[in-house]
Structure formats: structure tokens, C-alpha cells
Scaffold this motif. Sequence first.
Motif, PDB file in Angstrom:
ATOM      1  N   CYS A 260      -4.227  32.965  74.904  1.00 17.86           N
ATOM      2  CA  CYS A 260      -4.029  31.660  75.781  1.00 17.86           C
ATOM      3  C   CYS A 260      -5.559  31.160  75.850  1.00 17.86           C
ATOM      4  O   CYS A 260      -6.672  31.541  75.833  1.00 17.86           O
TER       5      CYS A 260
ATOM      6  N   PHE B  70      -4.999  29.588  83.570  1.00 14.83           N
ATOM      7  CA  PHE B  70      -3.828  29.530  84.347  1.00 14.83           C
ATOM      8  C   PHE B  70      -2.620  30.099  83.586  1.00 14.83           C
ATOM      9  O   PHE B  70      -1.712  30.580  83.718  1.00 14.83           O
ATOM     10  N   GLY B  71      -2.869  29.898  82.061  1.00 17.42           N
ATOM     11  CA  GLY B  71      -2.154  30.442  80.937  1.00 17.42           C
ATOM     12  C   GLY B  71      -2.208  32.107  81.033  1.00 17.42           C
ATOM     13  O   GLY B  71      -1.097  32.376  80.698  1.00 17.42           O
TER      14      GLY B  71
ATOM     15  N   GLU C 219      -5.620  25.236  88.326  1.00 15.74           N
ATOM     16  CA  GLU C 219      -4.643  25.866  89.426  1.00 15.74           C
ATOM     17  C   GLU C 219      -5.665  26.101  90.596  1.00 15.74           C
ATOM     18  O   GLU C 219      -5.148  26.041  91.818  1.00 15.74           O
TER      19      GLU C 219
ATOM     20  N   GLU D  88       1.721  23.795  86.039  1.00 20.76           N
ATOM     21  CA  GLU D  88       2.774  24.795  85.481  1.00 20.76           C
ATOM     22  C   GLU D  88       3.408  24.551  83.971  1.00 20.76           C
ATOM     23  O   GLU D  88       3.498  25.436  83.466  1.00 20.76           O
TER      24      GLU D  88
ATOM     25  N   ALA E 257       0.954  25.459  81.829  1.00 22.86           N
ATOM     26  CA  ALA E 257       0.907  27.154  81.722  1.00 22.86           C
ATOM     27  C   ALA E 257       1.850  27.738  80.609  1.00 22.86           C
ATOM     28  O   ALA E 257       1.655  28.615  79.912  1.00 22.86           O
TER      29      ALA E 257
END
Length: 698
Positions: A104, A108-109, A158, A391, A394
Amino acid sequence: MTSDSDSLALTPGDKSELALSALGACIFYMKKCLIDQELLSMGNFEEYVPVDMDIEKATSSTSFFAKTSQRMVLDGVTLTNLELLQNGTNGSTEGTLLEKLDTCFTPFGKRLLKQWLCAPLCNPYSINDRLDALEDLMAIPEKLTEVGDLLKKLPDLERLLSKIHSIGSPLKSQNHPDSRAVMYEETTYSKKKIADFLSALEGFKVMREVIMVMDDAVDGFKSNILKQVLALKDKHPKGRFPDLSSELKRWDTSFDHEKARKTGVITPKAGFDPDYDEALRDIKTAEQNLTDYLEKQRKRLGCKSIVYWGTAKNRYQMEIPESVTERNLPEEYELKSTKKGYKRYWTKTIEKLFGDLVNAEERRDAALKDCMRRLFYNFDKNCKEWQTAVECFAVLDVLMCFAQYSRGGDGPVSRPVIALPDDTSPFLELRGSRHPCITKTFFGDDFIPNDVVIGCKEEDCDEDNNGASCVLVTGPNMGGKSTLLRQAGLLVVMAQLGCYVPAEVCRLTPVDRVFTRLGASDRIMAGESTFFVELSETSSILQHATEHSLVLLDELGRGTATFDGTAIASAVVKELSERTRCRTLFSTHYHSLVEDYSHTPAVRLGHMACMVENECEDPSQETITFLYKFIQGACPKSYGFNAARLANIPDDIIQTGHRKAREFESIMLSVKIFRQLNTLLEEHTWDLQAINKLLEML
């Protein structure tokens, strides 16, 4: 969760007493930490429904899997035993599935990937939609590279949104401890807050660039989830990503970014902050009124050289030459100070106008001081849009991470085939499967792939399988049994994550829970022995496993006497294979157990193959080669003396142990033959040929 009959909301509703009590304890703790206002003001509450309760509510075998939101249950024991997030050696991520999959780009991912790992999907349609997303992404490698470069630029949005919400809370200017704190390095703190805010704005601009890069490819995607995260909700019926253009433009023009970054003070531009704008207008009006009043006094006294003098609170004194003051001055003129050749006067009108000016200046200063908080508060008003954007990205980051693995694994990878539970009984078919976290054996050779087939009745699955839901796994010590069990569990988790798996073929019906009983350890601080821990974990399996579960049991019963352990293991195998009928891999060294279930339709035998050279009376001279190949049938021996030799146990001890083992084997064989003879005699089956054969064996 409060009672409808209580208008004051002071009484808990039905079955909500413990929930509200727990909330009270949380609030008490957050107050101690001085974070209650920030967290509670987010209103981020969600009712927790235990999965077991959800399963019990299911009216049929398929309704559980029909829920889009339903997830596979992986308890703490399973997470530890499968080493999904941490290894059992030092608690790091080395050798874990997380380390293998995690490419990633964003923080946040990475957090979402951990959440997905702990709760894979159960709904076949949702799993297949993720797999479609991977195919869509792998079809556009050039765009993936470009998007990956952009994602690397994103900060931890985030956490920045959480910080902005906290700083912008209106409570900060009232009874929050921050309002009473004295910041000795306030400018430094302010610069950091402004830098974080500007970093967030730049991050959302990068997101907009990614959306533009992928815009022409969205319509060609098969996956709904990919369309949701990459299509603008105002332009595409399935899109969820908000159009941030107008908001970003508004914040670009709200204040001078570079000036704020350098000074740590935000000076809003006209039209952005009403309080600040109103204070500026009032200041301008008050200053103009004072100027007009001065002009009137000049005309009144006939002297154009009259000016205002003074600083701070002594401002706006009219400085009049003495030649003019010798005339008759108006009565309202009040002498304030003198200077050679001049006298300075104030009037009630000046006092009133100056009071209006000071009031406006105080309101301007207050607005400027609270400007950063109110600016963050205004930004946070649109928090749902900002959070939705984070979101979406992510999810995109994790899907790209899966696509990266699926495109270039350490060997052949295949797309899992998820069968609907109502079309067939639960099964698992893995062909040419490999452990996802191990690419080389201890000897440097490539990892040897294996087939694992459980519960499959179709002709193309396995001729000898016959739909058995339980597989008894035997084999030599260090032959790879535990690795095979972990491998099966990890591949099921990967398949239901919606990721390609390291196997030639992967077919299964969804698994609702993965249970593991692997390894041996006690809980000395809890006063629980190794065997007690094993039985506690086994008890949890027997209580909660359903026909859709996957159970991995490794050498159950080894912590007690041989007869006790064998009996318990036998009873557990019977329960899982005949009553629960869940997919089970049960490894054991109890060969009597294998013999008991060798003709049971619900149980199939398999073992890890090995090759023995120089097999003789002296086990210290034997050479065993592990083939690490899982094949049909039972292994004749466990070759424990080979493990002793590899552990450098002295040869004379191994030889003594081997002689004792032969004695035990002879005794056990005699007992077995005696029982068979006794059975023949009790049944009055006078098969003389069989009796003679048994007597010869004795």
C-alpha cells in the motif's frame, strides 16, 4: 438505547443496560485523558452485533452468506496461529501474510488492509466483485503506475481530518483545557497546525488528479466497487467519490497560504470570515467618522493644521497650536496634555467614536485569534465529504495492493472460484497450492506445491475423496504437516479477501469461520497448563463451528497420557466429521486413531510423504528424505528417532529408545491380535483359517 418512556433519556432501554454502562466507563476514561469532547463530538457510534448471534438468526444455510456486510470470523487464536499480522517469534511482521501483501502507498490504505485481513468477506458476489476489480486494474498497468506515483504523495489524511476536527471544535474556545493553556511556543504550534491543514488540502488535490487520470477507464470496468471509488457521485450513477473542486477552490482563496505558513497567523480574505469582515467594516467606519469630526473642528476653529496625536489608548487627541487656543475654545474641549507651542484636547464625541473604534479593533483581534479554529471548524462542516474521499482511496489503495500481488506473485497464481453454498455442500479444492509466505524450503529448494481436497464430491475433484469432510493428516516429524494446515487456512483467507492465491486451482464454498488449534503453549500467569489450553481452544471449536467452518487441528491430545490423548482426539474427530460435518484438517501421530477411521466414509486419510534409506534395526543409521508432498493414505510410522538424530541426541540413547519402542510395538500387536481372537470366539465365528493366521502372528 434509552427507554422510549423516559423523556429525559436517563433510563436504559431493553437489553441496553450494559451498553450504556460501558459507554459511561469509556466517557469517564476519555475525560481523564482530556479527549472526550473531540471524540464524542464526532458522533461516530456503531452498534456491535456479535457474529455468532448473527449466524444464529440466519434461517437457512445460505442467508448468512447472502448478507453483503457479513464477514468471516477470525478469533485471536487463529490470527496468532496463522500469523496474519504478527509472527510468533518476535512479534514483527516478518514472514506474515500482511508483509507479503502489503504494498500500500498510503497510511490509511495500510490500516484498511489490516482490517480486511482480520475480517475477510463471506458474500460470494462481493468477493467476485473484488476479484473483478483486480482484473480491471491489471488490464491498465500504465495507469496503475501513474496512480501509484500520485498516491505516494498523499499524507495521512485520515489522521489529519481527525486533527482538524479536534482543533476546530467550538468547545475549544469555551471550557476545554486548551482555552486555559498557555502556549509558550504558540507560533511554532500554529505553524504546525497550518502546515497540516495545507498538507490536507494538497492531498485532496492529488486525489482529484487521480480521479482525472482514471476518468476515461471507469466506464469499462466490470467491478462495481471500483466504479464506486473512482467515479464522481454527481456524474456516475454508481459513483461515491465526492466532487471536491468547488470546496478546494474556496479554500485556495480563503487566505494567503504562504503568509500563513511563514507567520503562523491566518488572515482571512474578504468574504470568507463574516465576523472578521464585520469588524474590519466597523473599524473603517469608526476611523472615517473620526476623520470627518476632525475636519469639522478644523473648519469650526478656522485652522487647517489641527491633527490627531497619540498612541494606544491615548490616540486621537486633537493637537491645536497655542495661537488658536488663545481664542475662546468650545466648552466641550477637555485638555489632555501639552507640548511647546501646542495643546491637546479631547471631546465627548471623540471619546465615543474612539470607543467604537476600540470595540471594533478588539472584535477584529478576537476574530483573528480564533480565526484558525473557526476556519478548521468550517472545513470540518464538510467532514462527511472529506472522509468519504479518504475511504474511497483507502479501498483503491488496497485493491491496487492485491492487484500488485496477483500480477506478480512468487509463482503461479489463480483466481479463486467461489461456489454458492446453496448449489453444493461445503467443499475446498486446492490444486498445486503453495504457502503464500514461504518461497523456499530450509534447504534452499523451491517450495513444493500440494493438493488439498476436502468435502468435494464432483468427479473432477478426486476419485478417492468421496465427499469426506475430515482429512486425517499423518507423516514424519518435521515432514510439513503443520505447514500444510497453515497453508490451507491462509489460502482460504486470501480467497475470501478477494485476492488471487498461489495455486493452480482454488475452488471453495465460503467459510464462515476459521478455527485453529496449532502449536503448544501454556498460560502460566492464568494458571492454565499446556493441555488445558489445547482443550479450551478445542472446546471453542466444538461449540461454535458450523458446517461452513474450516477447522485446523494439529496433534490434539499430546499433552496427556497416550490413551487419554488418543481417546479425546478420537471423540473430537467423530464429532467434527459426523455431527458438525465441517471441513477439517486433523494432523496426528496416533496411528491407532488412523486405523479406527480408515474405513469411515466421512474421514479420508492423507500423509506427508518421505523416503527412507538404510532402514534397519539401528535408527541412527537411517537416512530420511522429506518429500513435502501430500498424498493419499496413512504414513506407516512417525520416524521420531530421525528427529532425535537431527536434534543431536546421542546414538546410544537413540538405540536404547528404539529397542524400547520395539517392545511397545510387540506388546501392542499382541494385545490387538488377542482382541481380534476374542472377538471371533465371542461371535462364535469359527473361521479356522483366520484363527490360525492370528495365532501365527502371535
